[in-house]
Design an enzyme around this catalytic site. Structure first.
Site, PDB file in Angstrom:
ATOM      1  CB  CYS A  87      -0.996  -0.031   1.152  1.00 16.41           C
ATOM      2  SG  CYS A  87      -2.408   1.092   0.870  1.00 16.41           S
TER       3      CYS A  87
ATOM      4  CG  HIS B  91      -4.170  -2.936   3.363  1.00 13.14           C
ATOM      5  ND1 HIS B  91      -3.023  -2.752   4.112  1.00 13.14           N
ATOM      6  CD2 HIS B  91      -4.532  -1.705   2.912  1.00 13.14           C
ATOM      7  CE1 HIS B  91      -2.705  -1.467   4.133  1.00 13.14           C
ATOM      8  NE2 HIS B  91      -3.596  -0.811   3.414  1.00 13.14           N
TER       9      HIS B  91
ATOM     10  CD  GLU C 235      -1.839  -5.817   5.543  1.00 15.30           C
ATOM     11  OE1 GLU C 235      -1.994  -4.636   5.922  1.00 15.30           O
ATOM     12  OE2 GLU C 235      -1.764  -6.124   4.332  1.00 15.30           O
TER      13      GLU C 235
ATOM     14  NE  ARG D  21      -6.889   3.150  12.626  1.00 16.90           N
ATOM     15  CZ  ARG D  21      -6.997   1.905  12.169  1.00 16.90           C
ATOM     16  NH1 ARG D  21      -7.456   0.946  12.958  1.00 16.90           N
ATOM     17  NH2 ARG D  21      -6.672   1.600  10.925  1.00 16.90           N
TER      18      ARG D  21
END
Length: 263
Positions: free
Chosen positions: A111, A202, A204, A216
């Site tokens: 990223c 992403h 992961e 968040r």
């Protein structure tokens, strides 16, 4: 893969503990013989103490320790909307880039890490998006390589970023191969002739990570209109398993070649 592979990770993500859990899980699912060492950029804490929570799970970036790694990952970071030279630890990151390249250590940039490395090595420009690409999307392979082997047409992957890399520039660069792209035209991955892989998705992330990122950001910017992630119930487990297995096999092959040269 019988030899224990030593993988270093420079963790630049906001939620460092969760990020390390994600990467460790993905790498160990792909190969049991993996030892992961996490680092943080020292320049980021030049004028303030390193938080105890960071010190407990990672160590300061040390090129002597990096030299012992068989492969190295630079994570994403919530910095897409800033110029690279605004980053407090940019000089330290550039030093790491040069070191990894000079040592021919297999590299995976994820990223924002991919944006930074592609810009530094190949002058690929970062294009800010009108709105965040945020969700799980179908992707397609444009060029088959060892890293994309086993991925099916329309494979799923999570994307979460406010910028993308210039596709035309990637395709015009003779040392780069654009290997995958999402259904909405955003970069999934590309590779260099050297030991460099650039992954914009992403992979992961675990289930729930996109929703946690949304919550968040919503808490951090209550007055900003933040879109919710799309297709969050869609699984990308198979994509992650195949990609990280392929990448670790590439690392193992590179290690075997190095050892053969010194026999």
């Amino acid at each position: 893969m019988h030899k224990t592979l030593r993988i270093g990770v420079l963790n630049l993500m906001h939620d460092k503990e969760a990020t390390q859990e994600h990467f460790t899980k993905r790498l160990q699912e792909a190969c049991q013989n993996v030892e992961v060492t996490y680092f943080y950029p020292t320049m980021h804490y030049a004028n303030r103490p390193v938080p105890a929570a960071v010190q407990a799970i990672a160590q300061p970036l040390d090129l002597d320790l990096v030299a012992e790694m068989d492969g190295f990952i630079v994570t994403g970071a919530p910095l897409e909307q800033k110029d690279f030279t605004e980053i407090t630890y940019w000089d330290e990151l550039v030093e790491l880039f040069d070191f990894l390249s000079a040592r021919h250590i297999e590299q995976l940039y994820v990223c924002w890490g991919a944006m930074a490395a592609a810009n530094y090595f190949y002058n690929i420009e970062k294009d800010r998006l009108p709105q965040k690409v945020f969700g799980v999307y179908q992707n397609k392979i444009l060029q088959s390589t060892a890293l994309t082997e086993g991925l099916s047409f329309g494979f799923k992957a999570p994307h979460a970023r406010y910028a993308d890399l210039n596709v035309a520039q990637i395709m015009e660069e003779p040392d780069l191969t654009l290997t995958g792209i999402s259904q909405n035209g955003h970069v999934f991955s590309f590779e260099a002739l050297e030991q460099q892989t650039f992954l914009l998705a992403h992979l992961e992330y675990q289930a729930g990570a996109l929703e946690a990122e949304y919550q968040r950001e919503k808490a951090a910017f209550p007055n900003r209109d933040i879109a919710q992630p799309e297709n969050v119930q869609t699984s990308w487990e198979e994509t992650s398993r195949i990609f990280y297995r392929n990448w670790l096999e590439k690392v193992a092959h590179q290690v075997a070649e190095k050892e053969l040269c010194y026999e």
